[in-house]
Design an enzyme around this catalytic site. Structure first.
Site, PDB file in Angstrom:
ATOM      1  N   LYS A  22       0.827  -1.218   0.000  1.00  0.00           N
ATOM      2  CA  LYS A  22       0.000   0.000   0.000  1.00  0.00           C
ATOM      3  C   LYS A  22       0.854   1.258   0.000  1.00  0.00           C
ATOM      4  CE  LYS A  22      -1.809   1.681   4.001  1.00  0.00           C
ATOM      5  NZ  LYS A  22      -1.531   3.128   4.180  1.00  0.00           N
ATOM      6  N   ASN A  23       1.842   1.303   0.890  1.00  0.00           N
ATOM      7  CA  ASN A  23       2.612   2.545   1.057  1.00  0.00           C
ATOM      8  C   ASN A  23       3.565   2.814  -0.104  1.00  0.00           C
ATOM      9  OD1 ASN A  23       1.275   2.909   3.399  1.00  0.00           O
ATOM     10  ND2 ASN A  23       3.009   2.534   4.763  1.00  0.00           N
ATOM     11  N   ARG A  92      -4.560  10.332   4.637  1.00  0.00           N
ATOM     12  CA  ARG A  92      -3.518  11.308   4.897  1.00  0.00           C
ATOM     13  C   ARG A  92      -2.508  11.392   3.757  1.00  0.00           C
ATOM     14  NH1 ARG A  92      -0.264  14.210   8.366  1.00  0.00           N
ATOM     15  NH2 ARG A  92       1.898  13.908   7.813  1.00  0.00           N
ATOM     16  N   CYS A 116      -6.216  11.080  10.489  1.00  0.00           N
ATOM     17  CA  CYS A 116      -5.440  11.568  11.638  1.00  0.00           C
ATOM     18  C   CYS A 116      -5.660  10.746  12.899  1.00  0.00           C
ATOM     19  CB  CYS A 116      -5.761  13.025  11.896  1.00  0.00           C
ATOM     20  SG  CYS A 116      -5.129  14.069  10.588  1.00  0.00           S
ATOM     21  N   ARG A 121      -1.110  14.941  13.107  1.00  0.00           N
ATOM     22  CA  ARG A 121      -0.131  14.601  12.061  1.00  0.00           C
ATOM     23  C   ARG A 121       0.066  15.834  11.204  1.00  0.00           C
ATOM     24  NH1 ARG A 121      -1.668   8.595   9.945  1.00  0.00           N
ATOM     25  NH2 ARG A 121       0.386   8.666   9.007  1.00  0.00           N
ATOM     26  N   PRO A 122       0.928  16.722  11.670  1.00  0.00           N
ATOM     27  CA  PRO A 122       1.112  17.984  10.947  1.00  0.00           C
ATOM     28  C   PRO A 122       1.784  17.778   9.591  1.00  0.00           C
ATOM     29  CG  PRO A 122       2.594  17.842  12.843  1.00  0.00           C
ATOM     30  CD  PRO A 122       1.777  16.605  12.845  1.00  0.00           C
ATOM     31  N   ILE A 123       1.681  18.805   8.744  1.00  0.00           N
ATOM     32  CA  ILE A 123       2.324  18.734   7.427  1.00  0.00           C
ATOM     33  C   ILE A 123       3.327  19.873   7.267  1.00  0.00           C
ATOM     34  CG2 ILE A 123       0.498  17.455   6.238  1.00  0.00           C
ATOM     35  CD1 ILE A 123      -0.462  20.214   5.158  1.00  0.00           C
ATOM     36  N   ASP A 124       3.826  20.374   8.414  1.00  0.00           N
ATOM     37  CA  ASP A 124       4.748  21.517   8.357  1.00  0.00           C
ATOM     38  C   ASP A 124       5.990  21.231   7.514  1.00  0.00           C
ATOM     39  OD1 ASP A 124       5.068  19.690  10.515  1.00  0.00           O
ATOM     40  OD2 ASP A 124       6.624  20.962  11.378  1.00  0.00           O
ATOM     41  N   ASP A 308       4.613   0.612  12.099  1.00  0.00           N
ATOM     42  CA  ASP A 308       3.412  -0.042  11.579  1.00  0.00           C
ATOM     43  C   ASP A 308       3.295  -1.499  12.021  1.00  0.00           C
ATOM     44  OD1 ASP A 308       2.585   2.242  10.332  1.00  0.00           O
ATOM     45  OD2 ASP A 308       3.231   1.666   8.328  1.00  0.00           O
ATOM     46  N   ILE A 330       7.540   7.184  16.906  1.00  0.00           N
ATOM     47  CA  ILE A 330       7.176   7.858  15.649  1.00  0.00           C
ATOM     48  C   ILE A 330       5.876   8.655  15.790  1.00  0.00           C
ATOM     49  CG2 ILE A 330       6.783   7.571  13.156  1.00  0.00           C
ATOM     50  CD1 ILE A 330       9.583   6.675  14.022  1.00  0.00           C
ATOM     51  N   ARG A 400      -8.536  -0.531   4.538  1.00  0.00           N
ATOM     52  CA  ARG A 400      -7.678   0.484   3.919  1.00  0.00           C
ATOM     53  C   ARG A 400      -6.325  -0.110   3.498  1.00  0.00           C
ATOM     54  NH1 ARG A 400      -6.158   4.496   7.787  1.00  0.00           N
ATOM     55  NH2 ARG A 400      -4.701   4.846   6.098  1.00  0.00           N
TER      56      ARG A 400
HETATM   57  C1  UD1 Z   1       4.142   6.922   6.434  1.00  0.00           C
HETATM   58  C2  UD1 Z   1       3.352   5.660   6.236  1.00  0.00           C
HETATM   59  C3  UD1 Z   1       2.830   5.148   7.570  1.00  0.00           C
HETATM   60  C4  UD1 Z   1       3.995   4.963   8.546  1.00  0.00           C
HETATM   61  C5  UD1 Z   1       4.829   6.229   8.638  1.00  0.00           C
HETATM   62  C6  UD1 Z   1       6.085   6.052   9.475  1.00  0.00           C
HETATM   63  C7  UD1 Z   1       2.395   5.949   4.031  1.00  0.00           C
HETATM   64  C8  UD1 Z   1       1.187   6.152   3.200  1.00  0.00           C
HETATM   65  N1  UD1 Z   1       2.233   5.954   5.354  1.00  0.00           N
HETATM   66  O1  UD1 Z   1       3.275   7.897   6.978  1.00  0.00           O
HETATM   67  O2  UD1 Z   1       2.180   3.896   7.345  1.00  0.00           O
HETATM   68  O3  UD1 Z   1       3.472   4.667   9.822  1.00  0.00           O
HETATM   69  O4  UD1 Z   1       5.238   6.650   7.322  1.00  0.00           O
HETATM   70  O5  UD1 Z   1       6.847   5.019   9.003  1.00  0.00           O
HETATM   71  O6  UD1 Z   1       3.467   5.718   3.515  1.00  0.00           O
HETATM   72  N2  UD1 Z   1       5.483  14.819  10.930  1.00  0.00           N
HETATM   73  C9  UD1 Z   1       5.480  16.158  11.274  1.00  0.00           C
HETATM   74  N3  UD1 Z   1       5.406  17.087  10.276  1.00  0.00           N
HETATM   75  C10 UD1 Z   1       5.339  16.753   8.962  1.00  0.00           C
HETATM   76  C11 UD1 Z   1       5.342  15.372   8.612  1.00  0.00           C
HETATM   77  C12 UD1 Z   1       5.417  14.414   9.611  1.00  0.00           C
HETATM   78  O7  UD1 Z   1       5.550  16.504  12.437  1.00  0.00           O
HETATM   79  O8  UD1 Z   1       5.281  17.648   8.112  1.00  0.00           O
HETATM   80  C13 UD1 Z   1       5.566  13.790  11.992  1.00  0.00           C
HETATM   81  C14 UD1 Z   1       4.317  12.919  12.052  1.00  0.00           C
HETATM   82  O9  UD1 Z   1       3.303  13.530  12.795  1.00  0.00           O
HETATM   83  C15 UD1 Z   1       4.858  11.673  12.705  1.00  0.00           C
HETATM   84  C16 UD1 Z   1       6.283  11.584  12.170  1.00  0.00           C
HETATM   85  O10 UD1 Z   1       6.619  12.892  11.698  1.00  0.00           O
HETATM   86  O11 UD1 Z   1       4.875  11.834  14.082  1.00  0.00           O
HETATM   87  C17 UD1 Z   1       6.486  10.578  11.057  1.00  0.00           C
HETATM   88  O12 UD1 Z   1       5.591  10.844  10.014  1.00  0.00           O
HETATM   89  P1  UD1 Z   1       5.876  10.463   8.489  1.00  0.00           P
HETATM   90  O13 UD1 Z   1       7.159   9.724   8.387  1.00  0.00           O
HETATM   91  O14 UD1 Z   1       5.689  11.686   7.675  1.00  0.00           O
HETATM   92  O15 UD1 Z   1       4.691   9.443   8.214  1.00  0.00           O
HETATM   93  P2  UD1 Z   1       3.682   9.433   7.001  1.00  0.00           P
HETATM   94  O16 UD1 Z   1       4.399   9.762   5.730  1.00  0.00           O
HETATM   95  O17 UD1 Z   1       2.461  10.187   7.354  1.00  0.00           O
END
Ligand code: UD1
Length: 419
Positions: A22-23, A92, A116, A121-124, A308, A330, A400
């Protein structure tokens, strides 16, 4: 609302071919949006998240069709740059369409994504990286209006504060069609990033260093299409192995990505299961009782133990001899499955990022609700190891990410019915 009825207490035995990942499929579908030629994705898992991604492609004017596990995507011409809010909220990972759209069209309108259930789960990091690549991003009532003033993003030097998987993918996607070179430091090293890059390279992208912490991308004017086989899903693999470890029995997992699963396998082996892996096959035998894992199980970015797989391994260890300790590094809110496991008789104490799992003699069936994807899979894992019948609701979360999970469990001799 559908639910799963699971009758536990049966040992599992059988062979299972691992589904596509999936990912990996989701960012590759976003990448297909950037390609002017046709993209054929084989081993594409049939999942609700994949269909959500297909709907996003459809609303941007791409043709996307499925036949069995093959997806065909044509993005010759796009008809729009706006992704409706309801589609963005379905998952997300829809945020990775931002980098793809900026690369392809130089603009897009998206919204803060959904999915979420694991806490905030911010996108900053995504936004900061896109801005560094020249995008102007304006927020308007939850909508993100993004535009590159010169019509094309620019290569940049970017260092992520944390190796976020999604932010790494967004930068790679955007950079492939940006002007000039991008260097991304502290990049995520997850195997799915390598799968995305190998797809993009087949389409003509110039990417070096994926799988390491520093990735360099030279932007191209356009990308062609290609045929690509989606890598196997290491987390689905970890799930089915955890189920057999928990219930006892033996299984063979075929189409397995062994090196990518090593961080999980090396911990699972400490429970006393016999594991033999080679030539894309993993054999697992689980005896009467598992042993607790002696060292603290710390979730970390790859090649650390995957977050995961935390929930499914915890479900398996609920009935082990001794105490296992998890540390979730994480996500802030990734122990929501523990309440349901406790309802089934598990002894689990959560304190902040630590969960202490004292193995119990037996688990019993219960009514439990899945609140997220991997947590839901953990409830099935525990239910298979429990005495009696469990009723699991909230199974749309499970759909999902697992392709026909009830058929896979049934193929292993487990008793599970969807109602
Ligand atoms: C992806 C995977 C998810 C997996 C995760 C960590 C997909 C579709 N999903 O999620 O299954 O659990 O990697 O291996 O591939 N964060 C911020 N700001 C940001 C982005 C992330 O603070 O802009 C934080 C998140 O809240 C979280 C951490 O960074 O605490 C890791 O997130 P991230 O690696 O981005 O995970 P995803 O890409 O959402």
């Amino acid at each position: 609302m559908q639910k799963f009825i699971v009758t536990g207490g049966r040992r599992l035995r059988g062979e299972l071919a691992l589904q596509g990942c999936k990912n990996s499929a989701l960012p590759i579908m976003a990448a297909a949006l950037m390609c002017r030629g046709e993209c054929v994705l084989t081993d594409c898992p049939k999942l609700t998240d994949v269909y959500s991604a297909a709907r996003i492609l459809g609303c941007l004017g791409c043709k996307c069709s499925f036949e069995g596990n093959t997806a065909v995507i044509s993005a010759g011409t796009l008809s729009g740059t706006e992704i409706p809010e309801e589609l963005m909220r379905e998952m997300r990972s829809s945020i990775i369409f931002m980098g793809a759209m900026l690369g392809r069209a130089g603009e897009c309108c998206v919204s803060v994504p959904g999915g979420c259930e694991l806490g905030p789960r911010p996108i900053d990091m995504h936004l900061a990286a896109m801005r560094k690549m020249g995008a102007e991003i304006r927020e308007d009532g939850g909508r993100l209006i993004c535009r590159c003033p010169d019509g094309r993003p620019k290569g940049a030097r970017i260092t992520l504060p944390f190796p976020s998987v999604g932010a790494t993918e967004n930068v790679i996607l955007c950079a492939c069609l940006a002007e000039g070179e991008t260097v991304l430091n502290n990049a995520a090293r997850e195997p799915e990033i390598c799968d995305l890059c190998s797809f993009l390279r087949k389409c003509g992208a110039d990417i070096r260093g994926d799988g390491g912490s520093s990735i360099a991308i030279s932007g191209k004017e356009s990308l062609s299409g290609c045929e690509h086989r989606i890598m196997p899903d290491r987390i689905a693999g970890a799930t089915y192995l955890s189920m057999t470890a928990a219930a006892g029995g033996e299984m063979i997992l075929t189409n397995a990505c062994i090196p990518e699963m090593e961080p999980f396998l090396s911990v699972l082996e400490q429970t006393g299961c016999s594991i033999y892996a080679g030539s894309g096959r993993i054999f697992l035998r689980s005896g009467a009782r598992l042993r607790a894992v002696r060292d603290r199980i710390r979730t970390m970015p790859h090649p650390g133990f995957p977050t995961d797989a935390q929930a499914v391994l915890m479900a398996a260890l609920a009935k082990a001899d001794g105490t296992s300790v998890f540390e979730e590094n994480i996500f802030d809110c990734r122990y929501r499955h523990t309440d349901a496991l406790v309802k089934m008789g598990a002894d689990i104490q959560v304190l902040g990022k630590v969960a202490v799992v004292k193995g119990v003699a037996s688990l019993h069936g219960a009514k439990a609700e899945a609140t997220d994807l991997r947590g839901g899979a953990a409830l099935i894992t525990a239910a298979l190891a429990a005495d009696g019948v469990s009723e699991i609701t909230g199974i749309s979360h499970i759909d999902r990410g697992y392709e026909k999970i009830e058929e896979a469990v049934t193929a292993l001799g487990g008793r599970i019915v969807r109602r």
